[in-house]
Design a protein around this motif. Structure first.
Motif, PDB file in Angstrom:
ATOM      1  N   LEU A  84     -29.162  81.568 -33.215  1.00 37.53           N
ATOM      2  CA  LEU A  84     -27.990  81.143 -32.446  1.00 37.53           C
ATOM      3  C   LEU A  84     -28.356  79.637 -31.723  1.00 37.53           C
ATOM      4  N   LEU A  85     -27.616  78.701 -32.056  1.00 33.81           N
ATOM      5  CA  LEU A  85     -27.790  77.660 -31.421  1.00 33.81           C
ATOM      6  C   LEU A  85     -27.141  77.139 -30.239  1.00 33.81           C
ATOM      7  N   LYS A  86     -27.605  76.845 -29.012  1.00 34.37           N
ATOM      8  CA  LYS A  86     -27.323  76.653 -28.063  1.00 34.37           C
ATOM      9  C   LYS A  86     -26.611  74.980 -27.907  1.00 34.37           C
ATOM     10  N   CYS A  87     -24.994  75.113 -27.881  1.00 35.53           N
ATOM     11  CA  CYS A  87     -24.112  73.886 -28.016  1.00 35.53           C
ATOM     12  C   CYS A  87     -24.395  73.030 -26.770  1.00 35.53           C
ATOM     13  N   ASN A  88     -24.505  71.917 -26.611  1.00 39.79           N
ATOM     14  CA  ASN A  88     -24.464  71.120 -25.398  1.00 39.79           C
ATOM     15  C   ASN A  88     -23.645  70.156 -25.490  1.00 39.79           C
ATOM     16  N   SER A  89     -23.379  69.453 -24.131  1.00 44.00           N
ATOM     17  CA  SER A  89     -22.467  68.376 -24.267  1.00 44.00           C
ATOM     18  C   SER A  89     -22.933  67.180 -24.672  1.00 44.00           C
ATOM     19  N   LEU A  90     -22.264  66.061 -25.209  1.00 51.49           N
ATOM     20  CA  LEU A  90     -23.043  64.799 -25.722  1.00 51.49           C
ATOM     21  C   LEU A  90     -23.961  64.163 -24.841  1.00 51.49           C
ATOM     22  N   GLU A  91     -23.847  64.347 -23.475  1.00 50.78           N
ATOM     23  CA  GLU A  91     -24.551  63.522 -22.716  1.00 50.78           C
ATOM     24  C   GLU A  91     -25.974  64.344 -22.511  1.00 50.78           C
ATOM     25  N   LYS A  92     -25.877  65.775 -22.529  1.00 49.77           N
ATOM     26  CA  LYS A  92     -27.083  66.416 -22.335  1.00 49.77           C
ATOM     27  C   LYS A  92     -27.889  66.354 -23.750  1.00 49.77           C
ATOM     28  N   TYR A 112     -30.892  73.535 -30.179  1.00 52.80           N
ATOM     29  CA  TYR A 112     -29.798  72.977 -29.505  1.00 52.80           C
ATOM     30  C   TYR A 112     -28.860  72.469 -30.644  1.00 52.80           C
ATOM     31  N   TYR A 113     -27.530  72.374 -30.302  1.00 50.95           N
ATOM     32  CA  TYR A 113     -26.740  71.741 -31.412  1.00 50.95           C
ATOM     33  C   TYR A 113     -25.713  70.955 -30.640  1.00 50.95           C
ATOM     34  N   TRP A 114     -25.071  69.926 -31.266  1.00 51.28           N
ATOM     35  CA  TRP A 114     -23.881  69.100 -30.904  1.00 51.28           C
ATOM     36  C   TRP A 114     -23.344  68.621 -31.968  1.00 51.28           C
ATOM     37  N   PRO A 115     -22.062  67.960 -32.355  1.00 50.19           N
ATOM     38  CA  PRO A 115     -21.467  67.810 -33.469  1.00 50.19           C
ATOM     39  C   PRO A 115     -22.349  66.361 -33.914  1.00 50.19           C
ATOM     40  N   THR A 116     -22.774  65.379 -33.065  1.00 45.42           N
ATOM     41  CA  THR A 116     -23.035  64.091 -33.652  1.00 45.42           C
ATOM     42  C   THR A 116     -24.605  64.000 -33.360  1.00 45.42           C
ATOM     43  N   ILE A 117     -25.232  64.975 -33.752  1.00 46.31           N
ATOM     44  CA  ILE A 117     -26.803  65.272 -33.530  1.00 46.31           C
ATOM     45  C   ILE A 117     -27.338  64.206 -34.368  1.00 46.31           C
ATOM     46  N   GLU A 118     -27.027  64.121 -35.577  1.00 43.80           N
ATOM     47  CA  GLU A 118     -27.658  63.002 -36.667  1.00 43.80           C
ATOM     48  C   GLU A 118     -27.357  61.592 -36.196  1.00 43.80           C
ATOM     49  N   GLN A 119     -26.211  61.256 -35.733  1.00 49.59           N
ATOM     50  CA  GLN A 119     -25.855  60.102 -35.750  1.00 49.59           C
ATOM     51  C   GLN A 119     -26.662  59.330 -34.202  1.00 49.59           C
ATOM     52  N   ASP A 120     -26.719  60.543 -33.240  1.00 45.37           N
ATOM     53  CA  ASP A 120     -27.370  60.222 -32.110  1.00 45.37           C
ATOM     54  C   ASP A 120     -29.066  59.880 -32.468  1.00 45.37           C
ATOM     55  N   ALA A 121     -29.369  60.802 -33.298  1.00 46.37           N
ATOM     56  CA  ALA A 121     -30.905  60.475 -33.685  1.00 46.37           C
ATOM     57  C   ALA A 121     -31.122  59.274 -34.337  1.00 46.37           C
ATOM     58  N   ARG A 131     -20.878  83.519 -25.480  1.00 50.39           N
ATOM     59  CA  ARG A 131     -21.636  84.654 -25.054  1.00 50.39           C
ATOM     60  C   ARG A 131     -21.840  84.035 -23.179  1.00 50.39           C
ATOM     61  N   ASP A 132     -21.574  84.884 -22.434  1.00 52.09           N
ATOM     62  CA  ASP A 132     -21.795  84.850 -21.067  1.00 52.09           C
ATOM     63  C   ASP A 132     -21.097  83.363 -20.783  1.00 52.09           C
ATOM     64  N   GLY A 133     -19.968  82.990 -21.227  1.00 53.25           N
ATOM     65  CA  GLY A 133     -19.397  81.734 -20.970  1.00 53.25           C
ATOM     66  C   GLY A 133     -19.959  80.434 -21.612  1.00 53.25           C
ATOM     67  N   LYS A 134     -20.871  80.558 -22.538  1.00 52.64           N
ATOM     68  CA  LYS A 134     -21.625  79.412 -23.244  1.00 52.64           C
ATOM     69  C   LYS A 134     -21.469  79.631 -24.483  1.00 52.64           C
ATOM     70  N   VAL A 135     -21.435  78.654 -25.302  1.00 51.87           N
ATOM     71  CA  VAL A 135     -20.835  78.336 -26.721  1.00 51.87           C
ATOM     72  C   VAL A 135     -21.960  78.283 -27.411  1.00 51.87           C
ATOM     73  N   TYR A 136     -22.138  79.220 -28.535  1.00 51.04           N
ATOM     74  CA  TYR A 136     -23.465  78.863 -29.340  1.00 51.04           C
ATOM     75  C   TYR A 136     -23.000  79.022 -30.878  1.00 51.04           C
ATOM     76  N   ARG A 137     -23.395  78.065 -31.669  1.00 55.53           N
ATOM     77  CA  ARG A 137     -23.269  77.896 -33.118  1.00 55.53           C
ATOM     78  C   ARG A 137     -24.114  78.807 -33.797  1.00 55.53           C
ATOM     79  N   LYS A 138     -23.465  79.322 -34.849  1.00 54.23           N
ATOM     80  CA  LYS A 138     -24.147  80.346 -35.558  1.00 54.23           C
ATOM     81  C   LYS A 138     -24.853  79.623 -36.816  1.00 54.23           C
ATOM     82  N   GLY A 139     -26.340  79.451 -36.854  1.00 46.79           N
ATOM     83  CA  GLY A 139     -26.840  78.746 -37.976  1.00 46.79           C
ATOM     84  C   GLY A 139     -27.087  79.487 -39.025  1.00 46.79           C
ATOM     85  N   ARG A 140     -27.646  78.437 -40.264  1.00 50.13           N
ATOM     86  CA  ARG A 140     -27.898  79.145 -41.499  1.00 50.13           C
ATOM     87  C   ARG A 140     -29.296  79.721 -41.362  1.00 50.13           C
TER      88      ARG A 140
END
Length: 168
Positions: A78-86, A117-126, A65-74
């Protein structure tokens, strides 16, 4: 005549580094979100059939949406997808920032999801952030186990009383 007002800033007024703001799309480093943006907004599929099938399956979980990626959550809309650095910056601010409570890894990851917020490595980063925090280890609960096992000691007065009764 008129007075001149002077304001001194002791910290930057913007959060992102200067170079990050003025980078064009071609100068940005590749992100994990790029294949989803290409597939969902432009319809570009990867040439490899295995990767194309996988990206088609995973793309159903995302929307653009508007050039930004969102993940559909359960549980979340909608969770805003972030880069790994952000994502790293989000976790660091949630863990030890103004409202941080130095929570554990699972609580920290869930707090980032609740924030939106969401990114794929959220659990490992935490896990990495929670295990690297010095304050968490310094003030953590220490186990109450003894360093040596307990041994049975018979009370001497009970033995003396038994002996006196035996003698009499």
């Amino acid at each position: 005549m008129g007075s001149l007002k002077l304001e001194v800033l002791d910290k930057p007024s913007i959060d992102e580094p200067f170079l990050e703001i003025f980078l064009t799309e071609s100068e940005r480093p590749p992100s994990w979100m790029d294949p989803f943006i290409d597939y969902l907004s432009k319809g570009i599929e990867p040439t490899d059939k295995v990767i194309a099938t996988r990206s088609h399956r995973w793309a159903t979980l995302y929307t653009v949406r508007d050039g930004k990626v969102y993940r559909k959550g359960r549980s979340f809309p909608l969770l805003k997808c972030n880069s790994l650095e952000k994502g790293q910056r989000v976790l660091l601010s949630l863990h030890g920032g103004v409202c941080g409570n130095h929570a554990g890894a699972r609580n920290l990851a869930f707090k980032a999801l609740r924030t939106g917020y969401y990114w794929p490595t959220i659990e490992q980063d935490a896990k990495r952030i929670a295990s690297a925090c010095l304050k968490c280890h310094q003030f953590a609960n220490s186990p109450l186990a003894l360093s040596v096992p307990l041994s049975i000691i018979i009370a001497p007065w009970a033995y003396c009383q038994w002996r006196l009764d035996f003698i009499n």
